[in-house]
Design a protein around this motif. Structure first.
Motif, PDB file in Angstrom:
ATOM      1  N   LEU A 387      79.845  46.320 -78.794  1.00 41.84           N
ATOM      2  CA  LEU A 387      79.442  45.091 -78.126  1.00 41.84           C
ATOM      3  C   LEU A 387      80.097  43.948 -78.900  1.00 41.84           C
ATOM      4  O   LEU A 387      79.882  43.815 -80.112  1.00 41.84           O
ATOM      5  N   ASP A 390      80.174  37.983 -78.583  1.00 42.64           N
ATOM      6  CA  ASP A 390      79.652  37.087 -77.533  1.00 42.64           C
ATOM      7  C   ASP A 390      78.379  37.646 -76.892  1.00 42.64           C
ATOM      8  O   ASP A 390      77.704  36.973 -76.115  1.00 42.64           O
ATOM      9  N   GLY A 391      78.046  38.893 -77.214  1.00 45.64           N
ATOM     10  CA  GLY A 391      76.811  39.488 -76.711  1.00 45.64           C
ATOM     11  C   GLY A 391      76.856  39.907 -75.254  1.00 45.64           C
ATOM     12  O   GLY A 391      75.886  40.477 -74.735  1.00 45.64           O
ATOM     13  N   LYS A 392      77.973  39.646 -74.559  1.00 46.90           N
ATOM     14  CA  LYS A 392      78.010  40.019 -73.142  1.00 46.90           C
ATOM     15  C   LYS A 392      79.190  40.923 -72.781  1.00 46.90           C
ATOM     16  O   LYS A 392      79.257  41.452 -71.674  1.00 46.90           O
ATOM     17  N   THR A 393      80.127  41.098 -73.733  1.00 49.76           N
ATOM     18  CA  THR A 393      81.299  41.924 -73.436  1.00 49.76           C
ATOM     19  C   THR A 393      81.189  43.268 -74.150  1.00 49.76           C
ATOM     20  O   THR A 393      81.162  43.325 -75.382  1.00 49.76           O
ATOM     21  N   LYS A 421      74.832  48.103 -71.903  1.00 49.69           N
ATOM     22  CA  LYS A 421      74.086  47.304 -70.921  1.00 49.69           C
ATOM     23  C   LYS A 421      72.738  46.871 -71.482  1.00 49.69           C
ATOM     24  O   LYS A 421      72.331  45.717 -71.329  1.00 49.69           O
ATOM     25  N   GLN A 423      71.987  46.386 -74.418  1.00 51.78           N
ATOM     26  CA  GLN A 423      72.172  45.355 -75.451  1.00 51.78           C
ATOM     27  C   GLN A 423      72.613  44.024 -74.847  1.00 51.78           C
ATOM     28  O   GLN A 423      72.876  43.074 -75.568  1.00 51.78           O
ATOM     29  N   GLY A 424      72.785  43.972 -73.518  1.00 53.75           N
ATOM     30  CA  GLY A 424      73.103  42.695 -72.863  1.00 53.75           C
ATOM     31  C   GLY A 424      74.496  42.599 -72.272  1.00 53.75           C
ATOM     32  O   GLY A 424      74.872  41.555 -71.731  1.00 53.75           O
ATOM     33  N   ALA A 425      75.296  43.672 -72.358  1.00 54.39           N
ATOM     34  CA  ALA A 425      76.654  43.583 -71.818  1.00 54.39           C
ATOM     35  C   ALA A 425      76.616  43.435 -70.296  1.00 54.39           C
ATOM     36  O   ALA A 425      75.920  44.187 -69.618  1.00 54.39           O
ATOM     37  N   THR A 426      77.376  42.455 -69.790  1.00 53.27           N
ATOM     38  CA  THR A 426      77.496  42.289 -68.339  1.00 53.27           C
ATOM     39  C   THR A 426      78.937  42.496 -67.893  1.00 53.27           C
ATOM     40  O   THR A 426      79.237  42.486 -66.709  1.00 53.27           O
ATOM     41  N   GLN A 427      79.830  42.604 -68.847  1.00 51.71           N
ATOM     42  CA  GLN A 427      81.234  42.861 -68.522  1.00 51.71           C
ATOM     43  C   GLN A 427      81.792  43.893 -69.476  1.00 51.71           C
ATOM     44  O   GLN A 427      81.265  44.070 -70.580  1.00 51.71           O
ATOM     45  N   LYS A 555      84.022  42.768 -62.982  1.00 47.11           N
ATOM     46  CA  LYS A 555      83.823  42.421 -64.403  1.00 47.11           C
ATOM     47  C   LYS A 555      84.262  43.576 -65.311  1.00 47.11           C
ATOM     48  O   LYS A 555      83.732  43.748 -66.413  1.00 47.11           O
TER      49      LYS A 555
END
Ligand SMILES: *[C@@H]1O[C@H](CO)[C@@H](O)[C@H](O)[C@H]1NC(C)=O
Length: 575
Positions: A387, A390-393, A421, A423-427, A555
């Motif tokens: 991860l 940035d916490g989202k990639t 996911k 852990q917060g990944a959206t992409q 994404k």
């Protein structure tokens, strides 16, 4: 069309024949004795040894015959005469005609014959059909301590540089040869190899750098795409089961002793004037070579067939179908570009792998270049999840589709994506740089779990296929059906390995190659099977498949240097 995986092993195994060679009797000085017992020698000395081996005309004729017959099982031979768009100019080789020419040509040495054969197969630009002769390919490996990189400048231009990490890699990998290179640099650079790292390369051997890149492209083989072959010239990296490895690229690492020196015109950082650097290539003895003292023992110990050179009879009592013979008895595996899969696993799952003329790299990637982030749960062997800060990639670094355990591998891919996911990944970034292939159905599984059940993933996980259908293939199928020649369902030609176009598995007595579909390809008569179903079916996937996609396909990006095997695209004749 899809290239059937077990054909690949067959073609590859059959092509890695022993070199056609005998030694000249009574040579005054034996050039192989000169390099015997040494770890580092000059490429010139290696060539002299190789070129002292004369062609054995009987072996040569046998090799050409076996190779020609083996090509009847390779799906693309006639397509490669002139490939369809977009590879029409990239793949333009009538390999059968070339083999006929090589057959009648006289060669000064067995090495010269090897180069002609090797180049002919490399011109197919197809990593599934290679000529490997263990007598020469990577028996000695030719190195320079200055791998090259393409680096983008602030103004957006891309330039060739000596890789910034070159000295770090070279001192770690070649501790016993660095001083030789330090001493060979001319004043005022003598002993200052480290100061070359990062320098911009203005000329290679007096010509613009991309002339050298493109000369290499012409003999690099393996990939249809021109740009992908260009990338192979430069250094890169790969996630492997043994960790992150560094690939020096084909400028700094050659599987044959082709080059003696590199003359580079460089501009070091902070220096106004260009400087000329001459560095000799050095040949290091390969890890697989058997000891020798002279040409005769070099040939006897290294240039010979072993039991598995041309495949093996898995029903022979001496070889258990489920035990892997010793490594030395499986010559092809040394050249697979990913960790070998145990033989018993490999036969139960379709596999598609790249073969090259050098073994998988074991040069360690400098820690400064390896990811510093902790690997997320689900990471396993060549599949590592991260991860980003940035916490989202989320990143899936996937250096191979091979694994020692098929089910554990597929489950770990799911577990890793789910953990990213949670852990917060959206992409998602999927990095398949230098992924040399592996389980075909693992790629389809990954596609299925990332994008979810769609018309392209369920019920049909992949693409329909067809098989090359020559006279010998038809006879093999008849033998299996009529004489129960494959009771354990181990062979690719067993009807039970295939499905019809309705995705029903053939029954044991269905002659799945009948009737053949005749085609004319580039003016040559050819035959293929009827349309067949896809070998990766959802029912063979793990049961816990999520019923929605894990990531929005918009994404998800796939990154690579083009050097990977990921069979999710539209069908093309070379798979
Ligand atoms: C195999 O045999 C079964 C039972 O006779 C039949 O239902 C099935 O359709 C056959 N499969 C194919 C592919 O013909």
């Amino acid at each position: 069309m899809v290239f059937a995986p077990k054909f690949l092993a067959f073609v590859a195994a059959s092509l890695s024949l022993v070199g056609a060679a005998v030694l000249e009797e009574r040579a005054p000085v034996d050039p192989c004795a000169t390099i015997a017992g040494k770890k580092w020698v000059s490429p010139k000395e290696v060539r002299a040894c190789y070129q002292s081996i004369k062609v054995d005309e009987t072996l040569k004729a046998n090799i050409i015959e076996v190779v020609t017959k083996t090509l009847a099982f390779h799906a693309s031979t006639n397509y490669q005469i002139k490939a369809p768009q977009p590879f029409t100019n990239d793949v333009h080789e009538d390999i059968l005609a070339t083999l006929a020419q090589i057959k009648s040509k006289k060669y000064a040495s067995d090495y010269d014959l090897h180069i002609d054969l090797s180049r002919a197969f490399k011109r197919l630009n197809d990593g599934h059909v290679v000529w490997i002769n263990r007598c020469y390919d990577s028996a000695f490996v030719n190195y320079l301590p200055i791998p090259l990189s393409l680096i983008t400048a602030k103004d957006g231009s891309q330039n060739v540089h000596i890789s910034p990490e070159a000295f770090t890699v070279a001192t770690a990998e070649f501790p016993d040869q660095i001083q030789f290179w330090q001493d060979s640099l001319k004043w005022p650079l003598t002993g200052k190899l480290q100061s070359l790292a990062g320098a911009k390369v203005l000329l290679i051997n007096g010509r613009p750098p991309f002339d050298a890149v493109n000369d290499n492209v012409a003999i690099a083989g393996s990939y249809q795409s021109f740009a992908t072959r260009q990338n192979g010239f430069f250094s890169s990296y790969q996630a492997t089961a043994a960790g992150w490895t560094y690939l020096l690229g084909q400028f700094a690492q050659q599987s044959l002793p082709l080059s003696d020196n590199a003359v580079l015109t460089i501009q070091r950082e902070g220096h106004l004037l260009p400087e000329i650097v001459i560095l000799p290539y050095r040949s290091r003895i390969g890890s697989a070579i058997k000891p020798f003292t002279d040409g005769k023992s070099f040939f006897a110990n290294n240039c010979r067939a072993v039991p598995a050179t041309n495949g093996q009879d898995i029903y022979a009592s001496s070889i258990s179908a489920f035990s892997a013979p010793e490594d030395s008895e499986r010559p092809v595996e040394e050249f697979q570009q990913q960790t070998p899969v145990p033989a018993s696993v490999a036969r139960k799952h379709p596999i598609n792998v790249i073969l090259d003329t050098q073994p998988l790299s074991d040069v360690v990637l400098p820690p400064t270049l390896a990811p510093g982030l902790p690997a997320a749960p689900g990471s396993r062997n060549a599949a590592q999840f991260y991860l980003l800060k940035d916490g989202k990639t989320g990143v899936l670094a996937l250096g191979s589709f091979s694994d020692s355990n098929y089910d554990a591998f597929l489950n770990s891919l799911l577990q890793g994506l789910v953990s990213l996911k949670s852990q917060g990944a959206t992409q998602l970034v999927v990095d398949v740089t230098n992924n040399g292939g592996g389980f075909i159905c693992a790629a389809h599984w990954l596609h299925r779990i990332i994008i979810g059940p769609k018309s392209t993933t369920v019920p049909q996980a992949g693409l329909d296929t067809e098989a090359r259908n020559g006279p010998l293939a038809q006879l093999i199928v008849k033998e299996i059906i009529n004489k129960n020649a494959d009771p354990d369902n181990e062979l690719l030609y067993n009807p039970r390995q295939w499905r019809n176009a309705k995705n029903e598995v053939f029954n044991a007595t269905d002659d799945w190659l009948q009737p053949p579909v005749k085609k004319i390809i580039n003016g040559r008569a050819d035959a293929f099977s009827q349309r067949l179903g896809q070998e990766c079916q959802p029912e063979a996937f793990p049961a816990n498949v999520p019923d929605v996609g894990l990531f929005d396909p918009k994404k998800v990006v796939i990154v690579s240097n083009g050097r990977y095997v990921l069979r999710l695209q539209a069908p093309n004749p070379t798979g």
